[in-house]
Design an enzyme around this catalytic site. Sequence first.
Site, short mmCIF file in Angstrom:
data_model
loop_
_atom_site.label_atom_id
_atom_site.label_comp_id
_atom_site.label_asym_id
_atom_site.label_seq_id
_atom_site.Cartn_x
_atom_site.Cartn_y
_atom_site.Cartn_z
N ASN A 1 -7.65 4.24 -4.83
CA ASN A 1 -8.66 4.79 -3.91
C ASN A 1 -9.91 5.12 -4.72
O ASN A 1 -10.68 4.25 -5.06
CB ASN A 1 -8.14 5.99 -3.13
CG ASN A 1 -9.07 6.31 -1.95
OD1 ASN A 1 -9.87 5.47 -1.56
ND2 ASN A 1 -8.98 7.51 -1.40
N ARG B 1 0.84 -1.19 0.00
CA ARG B 1 0.00 0.00 0.00
C ARG B 1 0.88 1.25 0.00
O ARG B 1 2.02 1.22 0.44
CB ARG B 1 -0.88 -0.02 1.25
CG ARG B 1 -1.89 1.11 1.32
CD ARG B 1 -3.03 0.65 2.18
NE ARG B 1 -3.93 1.71 2.63
CZ ARG B 1 -4.94 2.19 1.92
NH1 ARG B 1 -5.16 1.75 0.70
NH2 ARG B 1 -5.72 3.10 2.42
N SER C 1 -6.67 1.22 5.66
CA SER C 1 -7.46 0.70 4.53
C SER C 1 -8.59 -0.18 5.04
O SER C 1 -8.56 -0.66 6.17
CB SER C 1 -6.55 -0.14 3.64
OG SER C 1 -7.29 -0.79 2.65
N SER C 2 -9.59 -0.38 4.18
CA SER C 2 -10.66 -1.34 4.47
C SER C 2 -10.53 -2.58 3.61
O SER C 2 -11.40 -3.47 3.64
CB SER C 2 -12.02 -0.72 4.19
OG SER C 2 -12.24 0.39 5.02
N GLY D 1 -14.87 -1.13 -2.81
CA GLY D 1 -16.05 -0.52 -2.17
C GLY D 1 -15.75 0.34 -0.96
O GLY D 1 -16.65 0.62 -0.16
N GLY D 2 -14.49 0.77 -0.78
CA GLY D 2 -14.17 1.64 0.36
C GLY D 2 -14.55 0.93 1.66
O GLY D 2 -14.31 -0.27 1.82
N THR E 1 -11.67 0.54 -6.36
CA THR E 1 -10.64 -0.42 -6.06
C THR E 1 -10.95 -1.63 -6.91
O THR E 1 -11.99 -1.69 -7.53
CB THR E 1 -10.75 -0.73 -4.55
OG1 THR E 1 -10.52 0.49 -3.88
CG2 THR E 1 -9.83 -1.81 -4.08
N ASP F 1 -7.44 8.55 2.70
CA ASP F 1 -7.76 7.47 3.65
C ASP F 1 -7.19 7.74 5.04
O ASP F 1 -7.53 7.06 6.00
CB ASP F 1 -7.26 6.11 3.14
CG ASP F 1 -8.30 5.42 2.26
OD1 ASP F 1 -9.45 5.88 2.21
OD2 ASP F 1 -7.96 4.41 1.63
O1 DON Z 1 -8.10 1.20 1.07
C1 DON Z 1 -9.27 1.52 1.16
O2 DON Z 1 -10.00 1.15 2.04
C2 DON Z 1 -9.86 2.40 0.07
N1 DON Z 1 -8.83 3.22 -0.48
C3 DON Z 1 -10.51 1.54 -0.93
C4 DON Z 1 -11.19 2.34 -2.00
C5 DON Z 1 -12.22 1.59 -2.71
O3 DON Z 1 -12.48 0.44 -2.46
C6 DON Z 1 -12.99 2.34 -3.71
N2 DON Z 1 -13.82 1.46 -4.45
N3 DON Z 1 -14.92 1.52 -4.74
#
Ligand code: DON
Length: 583
Positions: free
Chosen positions: A414, A115, A465-466, A486-487, A394, A436
């Site tokens: 992101n 990351r 991160s998630s 999906g954040g 992502t 983030d």
């Molecule tokens: O690392 C993370 O949690 C976020 N940057 C992920 C971003 C993400 O999944 C966006 N997608 N829809």
Amino acid sequence: MVFKNHTKQKMKQSKLLKIIPLILALLLGCKINKPFIGYSIQKTAFSEKAMVVSAHPLATQVGLDILRKGGNAIDAAIAVQLALAVTYPRAGNIGGGGFLVYRSAKGETATLDFREKAPAAAHRDLYLDEKGNVLLEKSQKGHLAAGIPGTIAGCVQMYEKYSKLKDFKRLVQPAIDLATNGFEITDREAKSLNNNQADFAKYSTISPVFVQKGGEMWQKGAILIQKELANTLTLVRDKGRAGFYEGETADKIVAEMQRGGGIITKTDLQKYQATWRKPLTGKYRGYDLVGMPPPSSGGIALFQLLGMVESYPLGSYGFHSKAATHLIIEAERRVYADRAEHLGDPDFYPVPTDKLLNANYLQKRMSDFDPNKATPSQAVKAGNFKNAPASEQTTHFSIIDAEGNAVAVTTTLNDNYGCRTVVGGAGFLLNNEMDDFSAKPGVPNMYGAIGGEANAIQAGKTMLSSMTPTIVTKNGKLFMVVGTPGGTTIITSVFQVITNVIDFNMSISEAVQAKRFHSQWLPDKVFIEKDCLENGTNMTLKTMGHHIEERGNLGAVEAILVRGDGKLEGAADIRGDDDARGF
Ligand code: DON
């Protein structure tokens, strides 16, 4: 007339001839993969030996080709990651980062953290104005939003440790070919590129290939050729890590930073290393899980959720029933409160992992759970560990090779297309991962997530991160490989796919395609996909005090399940152009 009828009859016959083997294959449970033609997308695939599921059919095919040529799951993962950087520019990347969860056929596990990290010039108040207000645009768009990219270091480090082919050039070449020769963009990609044209132009200092000349719009089927990206990938092919973090590419990144007010330096790039971390392990109803430890919150949060619901008969409550949905929302509330307070980069902050995953702690967290009433999020606080020692874009892909080695990789810029800045002359997008971090305690980031000290900005630190790439085994045998973008919704999507299979007895395809819901403590809302819950359940949950809000798709899951007979079933999410195939 006669001729016409004859033709029709012939067509019927030939259609029938084509369908019969397909039906037979289905009945026998063996592979039904058609040869790869253009963009035929496979949402479900069955295979005997090996499988790749990714966000783009061309990337899936690249991975499959590497596996067929004797490469292992890690070889395929590197090739897929780089192919996605070309074919899926919104999230596939070389300018971002990600996490690998790996399990060998013999049961050895490993996780690689590639990351992004904060540049040396970053500091806690980087995104605050003189009055202390957060400048969201700066953390989300343009040069200052970018963390030091980790993808190429990640690819090289996983190659050095686990490659079977031992031919790095061969793994990079398919991506170079795709960038050089171009490929047809899908309808979704065309629309998405069009939606971001203005941003690409605004946040790049040299007009990138994604911006159409003369204000034209991208159309489905247009050929996207990326010569500059092909050149950058060629440098990576020939020089490995140095092809990105030194020399021409590093010079271009730093020049881009200087033109656009960014802070990544040559030293930042030279110093970047991906980190092998001790895999996080957990258990759920007799299954064993391998997940990503911090700096992802994904593994801890997923295992907390599973731990909190395990003592309840989730399966007998019924899928999307009032009781099951309420229980899950209430667990999510408590887990995300912990996430906001306690999770961050373990190299900078003493994350109390063992305490957060302690079975008694998880039970205690649920002790005020009321089966008939929602707990207002304001009344839920993070667990108190005062005595702890100081200590939406992502993409995910899942791969199993013919030997049984398994790879789960979630990788990201992101947001869609990251910070929208394309490195001038180098043809790749930079991430906006700095968002983030918690720019200021209590102020939500683009996913509505809040945080504090644990996730404050510091030079060299990795943002929380998630991402939740996960491998599940049963009795020592591989069972499932799963993950999604999906954040903050990533964690709850992965949780739902796993429980859909284990508790609600769904096939992996049903589990992936089922509607999903998400809640994350703050905001105090339950987001549901359209038609997720029946009206009655929806109304009951509202009466119980849940604030339900409909929203678009939640995630894009790519999963593979090893069936009882040892055959593989792959499921690519219908929410995108995602594609599963095997042999
Ligand atoms: O690392 C993370 O949690 C976020 N940057 C992920 C971003 C993400 O999944 C966006 N997608 N829809």
